[in-house]
Design a protein around this motif. Structure first.
Motif, PDB file in Angstrom:
ATOM      1  N   UNK A  22      41.544 103.756  61.825  1.00  0.00           N
ATOM      2  CA  UNK A  22      42.493 103.149  60.902  1.00  0.00           C
ATOM      3  C   UNK A  22      42.862 104.102  59.776  1.00  0.00           C
ATOM      4  N   UNK A  23      44.106 104.013  59.366  1.00  0.00           N
ATOM      5  CA  UNK A  23      44.540 104.737  58.184  1.00  0.00           C
ATOM      6  C   UNK A  23      45.441 103.820  57.382  1.00  0.00           C
ATOM      7  N   UNK A  24      45.545 104.101  56.114  1.00  0.00           N
ATOM      8  CA  UNK A  24      46.345 103.276  55.213  1.00  0.00           C
ATOM      9  C   UNK A  24      46.999 104.191  54.190  1.00  0.00           C
ATOM     10  N   UNK A  25      48.281 103.979  53.955  1.00  0.00           N
ATOM     11  CA  UNK A  25      49.003 104.719  52.918  1.00  0.00           C
ATOM     12  C   UNK A  25      49.752 103.692  52.085  1.00  0.00           C
ATOM     13  N   UNK A  48      46.016 107.333  50.092  1.00  0.00           N
ATOM     14  CA  UNK A  48      45.906 107.469  51.543  1.00  0.00           C
ATOM     15  C   UNK A  48      44.435 107.512  51.916  1.00  0.00           C
ATOM     16  N   UNK A  49      44.082 106.812  52.989  1.00  0.00           N
ATOM     17  CA  UNK A  49      42.716 106.874  53.510  1.00  0.00           C
ATOM     18  C   UNK A  49      42.770 106.802  55.032  1.00  0.00           C
ATOM     19  N   UNK A  95      34.959  97.377  64.408  1.00  0.00           N
ATOM     20  CA  UNK A  95      35.752  96.236  64.868  1.00  0.00           C
ATOM     21  C   UNK A  95      35.949  95.216  63.746  1.00  0.00           C
ATOM     22  N   UNK A  96      34.893  94.936  62.992  1.00  0.00           N
ATOM     23  CA  UNK A  96      34.991  93.977  61.878  1.00  0.00           C
ATOM     24  C   UNK A  96      35.963  94.500  60.825  1.00  0.00           C
ATOM     25  N   UNK A  97      35.809  95.752  60.435  1.00  0.00           N
ATOM     26  CA  UNK A  97      36.689  96.341  59.423  1.00  0.00           C
ATOM     27  C   UNK A  97      38.117  96.438  59.949  1.00  0.00           C
ATOM     28  N   UNK A  98      38.261  96.825  61.211  1.00  0.00           N
ATOM     29  CA  UNK A  98      39.597  96.968  61.782  1.00  0.00           C
ATOM     30  C   UNK A  98      40.420  95.703  61.676  1.00  0.00           C
ATOM     31  N   UNK A 108      44.413  94.664  54.685  1.00  0.00           N
ATOM     32  CA  UNK A 108      44.190  93.731  53.579  1.00  0.00           C
ATOM     33  C   UNK A 108      43.094  94.253  52.645  1.00  0.00           C
ATOM     34  N   UNK A 109      42.029  94.808  53.214  1.00  0.00           N
ATOM     35  CA  UNK A 109      40.936  95.344  52.408  1.00  0.00           C
ATOM     36  C   UNK A 109      41.400  96.524  51.555  1.00  0.00           C
ATOM     37  N   UNK A 110      42.201  97.422  52.138  1.00  0.00           N
ATOM     38  CA  UNK A 110      42.697  98.581  51.385  1.00  0.00           C
ATOM     39  C   UNK A 110      43.652  98.145  50.273  1.00  0.00           C
TER      40      UNK A 110
END
Length: 154
Positions: A2-5, A109-110, A121-124, A129-131
């Motif tokens: 996973x990545x988030x920007x 960005x992470x 799987x849980x985090x995915x 939403x968490x980020x």
């Protein structure tokens, strides 16, 4: 992986937001799922500083410590993080802060992957939403430290 920007404009200065994010030792005071923080070392390199830090993350039944190398670029108002040790296969992130007439543009960005497939799987399932919640926590911390300010163009 996973990545988030995320990019947002906030009503504080780039210097204020940079200082807030660079203060890793205070993360347990306001950052979700952060149970503890410890600075292992800090080394001044003139135009930048390198900090090695440990964070303890608690999420549901999981509690994990991970180490990271945080490179602070005060003149560029940039913070880069790379993974050292702990529960990840890999992890990297950065924060970039730029002054704007209406405040500060914050880019975050992470990108990471856990070694533990169940945790991944849980985090995915809730990752984006968490980020977003993490970024909001920094915004709420800025409001608590610096006060709420209306945007210059409002």
């Amino acid at each position: 992986m996973p990545s988030h920007r995320e990019t947002r404009v906030l009503p504080w200065t780039a210097a204020e937001m940079y200082d807030l994010v660079a203060d890793v030792a205070r993360y347990p005071e306001f950052l979700p799922w952060t149970a503890a923080a410890r600075i292992r070392s800090r080394t001044d390199h003139g135009d930048h500083e390198v900090m090695e830090a440990d964070l303890v993350i608690s999420f549901k039944v999981f509690r994990e410590r991970f180490g990271s190398r945080v490179t602070l670029w005060p003149a560029r108002r940039r913070i880069e993080t790379e993974y050292l040790d702990g529960p990840f296969r890999h992890m990297r992130s950065f924060w970039q802060f730029s002054d704007r007439p209406e405040g500060c543009e914050v880019e975050f960005f992470v990108d990471f992957e856990f070694r533990n497939a169940l945790l991944q799987k849980i985090i995915g399932a809730v990752f984006n939403e968490a980020m977003q919640r993490v970024v909001r926590a920094f915004e709420e911390r800025a409001a608590a430290l610096y006060g709420r300010r209306p945007a210059a163009n409002a």
